[in-house]
Structure formats: C-alpha cells, structure tokens
Design a protein around this motif. Structure first.
Motif, PDB file in Angstrom:
ATOM      1  N   PHE B 249      29.391 -17.560  21.479  1.00 32.39           N
ATOM      2  CA  PHE B 249      28.659 -16.404  20.917  1.00 32.39           C
ATOM      3  C   PHE B 249      29.186 -15.068  21.448  1.00 32.39           C
ATOM      4  N   ALA B 250      29.589 -15.046  22.716  1.00 37.97           N
ATOM      5  CA  ALA B 250      30.030 -13.774  23.298  1.00 37.97           C
ATOM      6  C   ALA B 250      31.390 -13.369  22.715  1.00 37.97           C
ATOM      7  N   GLU B 251      32.223 -14.359  22.514  1.00 34.99           N
ATOM      8  CA  GLU B 251      33.536 -14.108  21.902  1.00 34.99           C
ATOM      9  C   GLU B 251      33.351 -13.542  20.483  1.00 34.99           C
ATOM     10  N   LYS B 252      32.430 -14.148  19.747  1.00 35.65           N
ATOM     11  CA  LYS B 252      32.154 -13.672  18.378  1.00 35.65           C
ATOM     12  C   LYS B 252      31.563 -12.266  18.403  1.00 35.65           C
ATOM     13  N   ALA B 253      30.715 -12.013  19.376  1.00 35.58           N
ATOM     14  CA  ALA B 253      30.167 -10.655  19.513  1.00 35.58           C
ATOM     15  C   ALA B 253      31.300  -9.673  19.770  1.00 35.58           C
ATOM     16  N   ARG B 254      32.253 -10.092  20.580  1.00 34.29           N
ATOM     17  CA  ARG B 254      33.393  -9.222  20.879  1.00 34.29           C
ATOM     18  C   ARG B 254      34.199  -8.931  19.606  1.00 34.29           C
ATOM     19  N   THR B 255      34.406  -9.945  18.790  1.00 34.57           N
ATOM     20  CA  THR B 255      35.141  -9.742  17.531  1.00 34.57           C
ATOM     21  C   THR B 255      34.415  -8.722  16.653  1.00 34.57           C
ATOM     22  N   SER B 256      33.105  -8.869  16.530  1.00 31.77           N
ATOM     23  CA  SER B 256      32.337  -7.934  15.695  1.00 31.77           C
ATOM     24  C   SER B 256      32.383  -6.521  16.268  1.00 31.77           C
ATOM     25  N   ALA B 257      32.208  -6.406  17.583  1.00 25.63           N
ATOM     26  CA  ALA B 257      32.234  -5.083  18.217  1.00 25.63           C
ATOM     27  C   ALA B 257      33.609  -4.453  18.042  1.00 25.63           C
ATOM     28  N   SER B 258      34.617  -5.267  18.139  1.00 26.68           N
ATOM     29  CA  SER B 258      35.995  -4.806  18.017  1.00 26.68           C
ATOM     30  C   SER B 258      36.268  -4.230  16.627  1.00 26.68           C
ATOM     31  N   GLU B 259      35.751  -4.899  15.611  1.00 23.66           N
ATOM     32  CA  GLU B 259      35.927  -4.390  14.236  1.00 23.66           C
ATOM     33  C   GLU B 259      35.298  -3.014  14.078  1.00 23.66           C
ATOM     34  N   ILE B 260      34.090  -2.874  14.573  1.00 21.85           N
ATOM     35  CA  ILE B 260      33.398  -1.580  14.462  1.00 21.85           C
ATOM     36  C   ILE B 260      34.152  -0.520  15.273  1.00 21.85           C
ATOM     37  N   ARG B 261      34.549  -0.901  16.476  1.00 19.78           N
ATOM     38  CA  ARG B 261      35.271   0.041  17.334  1.00 19.78           C
ATOM     39  C   ARG B 261      36.580   0.494  16.665  1.00 19.78           C
ATOM     40  N   ASN B 262      37.265  -0.413  15.996  1.00 19.21           N
ATOM     41  CA  ASN B 262      38.514  -0.026  15.330  1.00 19.21           C
ATOM     42  C   ASN B 262      38.261   0.954  14.183  1.00 19.21           C
ATOM     43  N   GLN B 263      37.173   0.728  13.454  1.00 17.75           N
ATOM     44  CA  GLN B 263      36.800   1.703  12.414  1.00 17.75           C
ATOM     45  C   GLN B 263      36.485   3.049  13.053  1.00 17.75           C
ATOM     46  N   MET B 264      35.780   3.017  14.158  1.00 17.53           N
ATOM     47  CA  MET B 264      35.416   4.268  14.838  1.00 17.53           C
ATOM     48  C   MET B 264      36.657   5.012  15.311  1.00 17.53           C
ATOM     49  N   SER B 265      37.612   4.260  15.823  1.00 23.81           N
ATOM     50  CA  SER B 265      38.861   4.879  16.264  1.00 23.81           C
ATOM     51  C   SER B 265      39.523   5.615  15.085  1.00 23.81           C
ATOM     52  N   ASP B 266      39.525   4.988  13.913  1.00 22.39           N
ATOM     53  CA  ASP B 266      40.067   5.634  12.699  1.00 22.39           C
ATOM     54  C   ASP B 266      39.274   6.887  12.332  1.00 22.39           C
ATOM     55  N   TYR B 267      37.945   6.773  12.385  1.00 25.66           N
ATOM     56  CA  TYR B 267      37.117   7.915  11.991  1.00 25.66           C
ATOM     57  C   TYR B 267      37.265   9.073  12.969  1.00 25.66           C
ATOM     58  N   LEU B 268      37.475   8.768  14.242  1.00 24.81           N
ATOM     59  CA  LEU B 268      37.715   9.839  15.217  1.00 24.81           C
ATOM     60  C   LEU B 268      39.002  10.586  14.868  1.00 24.81           C
ATOM     61  N   GLU B 269      39.991   9.833  14.396  1.00 22.54           N
ATOM     62  CA  GLU B 269      41.252  10.404  13.935  1.00 22.54           C
ATOM     63  C   GLU B 269      41.017  11.284  12.695  1.00 22.54           C
ATOM     64  N   LYS B 270      40.240  10.733  11.777  1.00 26.15           N
ATOM     65  CA  LYS B 270      40.079  11.302  10.442  1.00 26.15           C
ATOM     66  C   LYS B 270      39.118  12.497  10.407  1.00 26.15           C
TER      67      LYS B 270
END
Lengths: 272, 272
Positions: B249-270
């Motif tokens: 479950f923690a690994e899966k939580a990390r995957t989900s958090a990672s996806e959101i964080r990657n979008q956020m990284s893009d939006y910070l750029e944009k």
C-alpha cells in the motif's frame, strides 16, 4: 433525550440551568491535585452537589482536549458519571465536510454518549446533516454568540433578505430538522435580539451561555427568550464551579447554583 | 515554520502537495491490524513513502478523535514522526470564545506541536486571535469550502458590500494578521472563484482540499490560484493514502503522490 423528557425535567426541578464543566487544572482546588484524576474528581463533586438543581451539563471539550489522552479519559468518566435524567452537551463547535462530521458525530454520540453537540454553521447543510442521523441526539447550532466577534460576520445584513447572517442561519437550518432535534446557541449578552429570534424560532430550545462572567442578564434572557414550554437552557460556568477554591468548593458551587435556580423558579412563575 | 522556509521547500521539491492523513481503521490494509498501533503504523509507512514528494501533512483530527484516547496517542506519535522540514496542519476547524480558543491553540500548538490549524470564522475576531498569539504558528481560516453546503452561507451576498460572506471573511481577517501567519481554505471545486480570491488575497497561501475524490481539477486550481511564490498547498487524501490495500500500500501511495507531484512540477514551470 426527547424534548418532552427535557421539558418534564425543567418543570420538575423548576430550573433551566445548565452547568458548564470548563474544568481547568490550573483553577481547581489544590487539594484535588493529589488525586489520581483531579479533573474527574472535581467534576464528580460538582455533579454530586448540583445535579438536583440543574437540568444539563455542558463540558467544554477544549478543556479536556488540551490535556491529551488523559483529558479524554477524564471526559469519558465524567460522562458516565452524569445521571441519565440530565441532558448532556458536548460544547465542541464542530462542523466539517460530510464524512468528517460523521466521525465527530460518532465520537461524541457513540463513543461518549452525549445527548447533543454544538455545531458551527459556516460550512452549511451537508456539514450538519451527519449529526442529525442519530435518533434521540441533538444538534445545537451556533446562531448568535455571546462574544464581541459576533458582530464581525453573524450580524452582517444579507442582501435582499432583509435579515442578517445569524437570522438566515435560523431560517435555513429549520429545513434540516425539527425542534425535536435542533436547538440554537444564542448568547446571553444578546438579550435585545431575543424577542426577534423567538419570532423566527418560536418552538426551539435555545442554549444561552454568557450569564455571569460574560455579563449576560438572566432576567432579560428569561423575559425575552422563554416560550410556552420554557424553551431555554441557560448556562453558567465560572459563577458556579469556581465559587470556592477550598475543601468546601462543591458546597459553595451548590450555593451559587441554588441562587440561580431560585431565580429561575421565579422566572418560570412570572414569564411562562 | 516561516513562510520563507515553506516556499523554499516548495522550490526544492518542485511540489506543493499536502498529503491528508484521514486514517480510517476500517480502510487501512488488514495486515496492519495485527500491529500494536495500526493507525500510527499506517501513517509511518505513508510518511516514509511520500515525505520527499510533498511539503505538508494534514491529519484530519476527527479520525483520531473518533478513537478516543487511543486515537490521540496515534496522532501524537504521527506528529513526532513527521520530519521537521515538512509543514503540519491540524485539520480541526475549531473556533470558540477567547479563553476556549486559547486552550485549543495550546492543545494543537504546544501539546502536539502542529505548525498550523484550520479555524472556522463564524465567531469572528476574538475567536481567532488566540491562535495568532503563538509565534511561528499559523491559522488557516475557512473561506470558501469544497462542499455543496458552501452555498448555504459562504456565498450569500452581504448588503452594501458588493461581496459575499466568504469575500468579507477574506477582507476582514486581513486586519487580524499578515500573510506570514494566516492562510485560507479554498476548496478545489471552487476554481472559478480562485482568480477573484487572488485579487483579495494576492500574497496569502491558500490550502486547497478537494482535488481527486471530491472532483477538483489540479490544473485549474494551479492556473488560477498560484501567485508569484506559488502560494498554494494542494491537498490530496483518498487518491494517495488509499491507492492500495495490500502489503504494498505504501509503494502504491508513493506512485500516486509521485504522479501528482510531477504534474505540480510542470505547473510550477508553466504558471509561476
């Protein structure tokens, strides 16, 4: 507890007094600090001394929460100690999105078996409804509070409605539940608003804090706030529970509660 | 934590993600139920798996309170476990008269050492000020929440002000503290209000819940809500912590958090 049972208790005791249990470890008599659970011990003696003079107890949840796990234990023991014919109010002022309100409801209505909880209206209908799902339990919704900050938002006039925010709260929330499950908080310092509030909610119980230390006037509250079934629970805290600080603190609390109860008995005669 | 420290953390991690810890004993993986403190064990693993991807954790106090004394213990251990460079939010939605708010402040800022607490504005200025007396601690005031009930009162138009109640809350509360101590809750489902909110509070951080399960759109929130320093903490709970229900479950939580964080990284750029 049903509305009828509460009304009967008021008639029997000739009292609509609610005793606030804002039990503060820094204010209770020093000799209690040697006991295992000073907060509970204080509450136990206050309850023994006042239970025949009041109809409700209102623990202020902040005072227990500030003590962490130990505070929750004292609260739980206090709840179990209060006799069943007294109405219990969790003064918690909760209110959150639905699934969260449901958990608060479970905490206060199931874990602790309170009869009622105070709820803040700001988040609207779906933040309040989960508390109304428990048969026999009550929501006491903040309407017009006793503090100066009540002017910041509660008394703002709402456009086109010809009324203020707190009046709108009284109006709208009546769509959510009847007066057998919903009460309102109206501060005792707001006696000049009470006649108006009674026009909007003629049949609801009002929980009125702010008599005593906060400056509210019991006679004015009773005159303008009472309905044909009394419909008032008037809370006093500091004026009762901190009447004394010695070995006889409970006796002194009883004397103070007794004075208020005798006034209430007169007002029930005079205004009902 | 200071505003500068929080902003630095956002820049370093390229993330403005807040992970909600609404840890529900009925939803956590079954294998954890055998541990001494399943709630803490779940949180511990979630924190280990996500602390480098987010900048804040937000325990929802109701979930701990519903478990009584045991819940408070789990909450305390969770707070102690969260690394110091992460911002912590007590999602408690408290707000009461002054001496009571002071006790809540003590409970969450001193007993538990949270960086911030969510507070309901209905009772006005003197119900909020006691929380602002703690240097380095934050108030996150409810402004416009994500639930349908936000229409009941928050969006009512105030007479003669040309604005609604939540806008009045944003206006008035700025007299109580600066943007180094005060943030606002604005639901992610209210993206169409965000541009307007940014006009009233250009420099304040906004805590934005409601992305994911409640239907909020991260891109719209970021586009309309970001200020020149980001100024956003976007919370996701169910979409992260309940991503898996097995041993991983923690690994899966990390995957989900990672996806959101990657979008956020893009939006910070944009959008920054």
């Amino acid at each position: 507890m049903t509305k009828e049972a509460l009304q009967k208790e008021i008639q029997k005791k000739r009292s609509y007094l609610c005793v606030g249990l804002d039990t503060d470890i820094n204010k209770i008599p020093a000799h209690l600090l040697k006991t295992d659970d000073p907060i509970f011990e204080f509450n136990r003696q206050i309850i023994d001394a006042t239970a025949d003079l009041c109809v409700a107890y209102k623990p202020n949840i902040a005072f227990y929460e500030a003590l962490g796990t130990k505070g929750w234990e004292s609260l739980q023991k206090t709840l179990e100690y209060i006799p069943d014919d007294l109405f219990t109010i969790a003064d918690a002022k909760r209110g959150d999105i639905g699934n969260t309100s449901r958990l608060y409801a479970r905490a206060f209505f199931q874990e602790l078996d309170f009869d009622s909880i105070t709820v803040a209206p700001y988040m609207g209908r779906d933040s309040v409804l989960p508390f109304l799902d428990f048969p026999g339990k009550w929501v006491i919704l903040l309407a017009l509070t006793s503090n100066p900050g009540s002017r910041d938002f509660q008394q703002l006039p709402i456009n086109g409605e010809g009324r203020s925010l707190y009046e709108q709260v009284l109006e709208i929330s009546q769509q959510w539940a009847g007066h057998d499950q919903l009460m309102y908080v109206v501060g005792a310092t707001q006696a000049d608003h009470l006649a108006n509030i009674r026009k909007i909610v003629p049949d609801h119980f009002l929980l009125v804090p702010g008599v005593g230390a906060q400056g509210g006037d019991l006679e004015a509250v009773s005159r303008f706030g009472m309905n044909k079934n009394c419909g008032l629970l008037v809370n006093s805290t500091r004026g009762i529970i901190y009447s004394g600080s010695g070995l006889d603190f409970a006796e002194k609390a009883r004397t103070s509660a007794s004075e208020i109860r005798n006034q209430m008995s007169d007002y029930l005669e005079k205004f009902l």
